[in-house]
Design a protein around this motif. Structure first.
Motif, PDB file in Angstrom:
ATOM      1  N   MET A  18       0.803  -1.225   0.000  1.00 58.62           N
ATOM      2  CA  MET A  18       0.000   0.000   0.000  1.00 58.62           C
ATOM      3  C   MET A  18       0.835   1.275   0.000  1.00 58.62           C
ATOM      4  O   MET A  18       0.391   2.307  -0.502  1.00 58.62           O
ATOM      5  CB  MET A  18      -0.963  -0.013   1.184  1.00 58.62           C
ATOM      6  N   VAL A  19       2.033   1.239   0.579  1.00 55.60           N
ATOM      7  CA  VAL A  19       2.889   2.423   0.525  1.00 55.60           C
ATOM      8  C   VAL A  19       4.016   2.218  -0.480  1.00 55.60           C
ATOM      9  O   VAL A  19       5.097   2.770  -0.357  1.00 55.60           O
ATOM     10  CB  VAL A  19       3.466   2.805   1.904  1.00 55.60           C
ATOM     11  N   GLY A  20       3.734   1.410  -1.496  1.00 56.19           N
ATOM     12  CA  GLY A  20       4.690   1.184  -2.571  1.00 56.19           C
ATOM     13  C   GLY A  20       4.778   2.398  -3.474  1.00 56.19           C
ATOM     14  O   GLY A  20       4.401   3.510  -3.115  1.00 56.19           O
ATOM     15  N   VAL A 223      -2.346   1.932   9.438  1.00 54.77           N
ATOM     16  CA  VAL A 223      -1.040   2.599   9.325  1.00 54.77           C
ATOM     17  C   VAL A 223      -0.921   3.318   7.987  1.00 54.77           C
ATOM     18  O   VAL A 223      -0.490   4.479   7.913  1.00 54.77           O
ATOM     19  CB  VAL A 223       0.102   1.577   9.485  1.00 54.77           C
ATOM     20  N   THR A 224      -1.322   2.658   6.919  1.00 52.57           N
ATOM     21  CA  THR A 224      -1.183   3.235   5.588  1.00 52.57           C
ATOM     22  C   THR A 224      -2.090   4.449   5.404  1.00 52.57           C
ATOM     23  O   THR A 224      -1.676   5.467   4.834  1.00 52.57           O
ATOM     24  CB  THR A 224      -1.503   2.190   4.510  1.00 52.57           C
ATOM     25  N   ALA A 225      -3.329   4.363   5.871  1.00 60.36           N
ATOM     26  CA  ALA A 225      -4.259   5.479   5.720  1.00 60.36           C
ATOM     27  C   ALA A 225      -3.740   6.724   6.431  1.00 60.36           C
ATOM     28  O   ALA A 225      -3.842   7.846   5.909  1.00 60.36           O
ATOM     29  CB  ALA A 225      -5.639   5.094   6.257  1.00 60.36           C
ATOM     30  N   LEU A 226      -3.166   6.554   7.607  1.00 55.50           N
ATOM     31  CA  LEU A 226      -2.608   7.691   8.334  1.00 55.50           C
ATOM     32  C   LEU A 226      -1.436   8.311   7.567  1.00 55.50           C
ATOM     33  O   LEU A 226      -1.314   9.540   7.465  1.00 55.50           O
ATOM     34  CB  LEU A 226      -2.149   7.249   9.726  1.00 55.50           C
ATOM     35  N   LEU A 227      -0.578   7.474   7.025  1.00 60.29           N
ATOM     36  CA  LEU A 227       0.553   7.985   6.238  1.00 60.29           C
ATOM     37  C   LEU A 227       0.075   8.762   5.016  1.00 60.29           C
ATOM     38  O   LEU A 227       0.566   9.856   4.717  1.00 60.29           O
ATOM     39  CB  LEU A 227       1.447   6.823   5.796  1.00 60.29           C
ATOM     40  N   TYR A 228      -0.881   8.196   4.299  1.00 61.38           N
ATOM     41  CA  TYR A 228      -1.352   8.825   3.066  1.00 61.38           C
ATOM     42  C   TYR A 228      -2.017  10.170   3.315  1.00 61.38           C
ATOM     43  O   TYR A 228      -1.860  11.104   2.536  1.00 61.38           O
ATOM     44  CB  TYR A 228      -2.326   7.899   2.338  1.00 61.38           C
TER      45      TYR A 228
END
Length: 394
Positions: A18-20, A223-228
């Motif tokens: 997802m954070v690729g 985790v990914t949603a927060l980063l994005y």
């Protein structure tokens, strides 16, 4: 296959997908479509993903099989032909997603090394195929290291965006929402969040899948949603919309705007992200083919694994070759949008499968969601699909 994967590696696998390179490339496409409202698109994509992620989490614990979507449909809806069809769609979507990530990552690589684009695509594709063939634990451990590198890079982008002088359009009052653009940007954003569904395809190689699969699905999505949300805000704050939209390396521009330093090292991190994303998709799609080999006679050839490596060699090589070919032919935005539209339909069907499983078998303990959750998942997926089509027509 051997059960060697634990919860930490499995979660990092999901985060890595997802954070690729999707976030390193598609941030520009989302900003071009929605402008200052691009962060809203990423938030909407996260909200849309939550019900489906919860449905996948419950199904993965109840039916821990490779080619998870197909197994869920078979159990929940009893439609064998649809189960096989959805499995094949997942293989195509995984291949297309890998091609999109590979093409985007090579764009960053060319900022570091002066080589022909074709060589970059073929070279990275072949190298990752070899890693995928060596073994699943080796592949996912390598991917976990790359994930930590990616997250570090995104943290630096967030810092740079917060320290950059805000662009003129970022000042209040904000421009009126462009709903068609926001809908289109949400599709790009949803593509970047794809990955929680891939985790379930590792079911036959995961220790204690009833516990570890749901845990990894939800942890990686949060985790990914927060980063994005933070990364997209940093991008539209620091770099003008038209510049982001026209760049093959938008997050490097954010770093340059906030730090005043060249973003070459960020390009290197984006290449690592591409390696991770492509590797994860190749591994996933080959496992779907492996799972389909159990469900369809004419796909049994993909059910075989190498005795020494324990990996499905035929499926891995086939997916890798198709990935390289697609990356050489199609542009990133077309690949991303087409993949996401197909997955929205698949996710709606999987949510419907959970409805069927609950009706037939009730709740069986372990991770469960309220009975209304898969209904919400169906509505959110179909609503997003309709909004995207209408946005395109408008």
């Amino acid at each position: 296959m051997k059960r060697r994967i634990g919860p930490v590696v499995l979660t990092l696998y999901g985060i890595g997908i997802m954070v690729g390179a999707g976030i390193y490339v598609l941030t520009g496409a989302a900003a071009g479509a929605a402008g200052m409202w691009a962060p809203v698109a990423f938030l909407l994509a996260g909200v849309i993903a939550i019900p489906s992620a919860l449905s996948f989490a419950e199904l993965s614990g109840r039916i821990p099989e490779a080619a998870g979507d197909s197994a869920y449909i078979e159990h929940g809806l009893g439609l064998h032909w649809l189960a096989v069809l959805v499995g094949l769609v997942n293989v195509v979507v995984g291949t297309v997603a890998a091609a999109a990530v590979l093409r985007g990552g090579v764009g960053y690589l060319l900022a570091l090394v002066d080589i022909p684009f074709v060589w970059g695509v073929v070279g990275l594709g072949v190298a990752l195929t070899i890693v995928a063939l060596i073994g699943v634990m080796e592949s996912l451990s390598f991917a976990a290291i790359l994930t930590l590198i990616e997250v570090t890079g995104l943290g630096m982008v967030i810092w740079a965006g917060a320290n950059a002088a805000p662009v003129e359009a970022f000042h209040l009052p904000m421009p009126a929402p462009e709903w068609g653009g926001i809908a289109l940007a949400t599709i790009f954003a949803f593509f970047a969040l794809i990955g929680f569904d891939d985790i379930v395809n590792m079911a036959e190689e995961t220790r204690n899948p009833g516990r570890n699969l749901p845990l990894a699905v939800m942890a990686s999505l949060v985790v990914t949603a927060l980063l994005y949300a933070l990364v997209s805000l940093a991008a539209v704050r620091a770099v003008p919309r038209e510049v982001l939209a026209g760049s093959d390396r938008p997050l490097a521009l954010v770093w340059e705007a906030g730090s005043g330093q060249p973003g070459y090292f960020l390009s290197a991190i984006a290449v690592a992200a591409a390696l991770n994303g492509v590797l994860a998709q190749i591994v996933m799609a080959s496992r779907v083919l492996y799972g389909l080999g159990k469900r369809s006679v004419w796909l049994t050839m993909f059910r075989r694994t190498n005795a020494q490596l324990g990996t499905p060699v035929l499926g891995t090589v086939l997916i890798a070759a198709a990935t390289i070919a697609a990356a050489l032919v199609l542009p990133v935005a077309v690949l991303a949008e087409g993949s996401t539209l197909a997955l929205l339909v698949v996710f709606a069907i999987v949510n419907a499968s959970l409805i069927g499983v609950k009706r037939k078998r009730g709740d069986e303990g372990g991770f469960t969601v309220p009975v209304w959750m898969p209904w919400l998942g169906v509505l959110s997926c179909l609503g997003t699909l309709a909004a995207s089509v209408l946005g395109r027509l408008g």
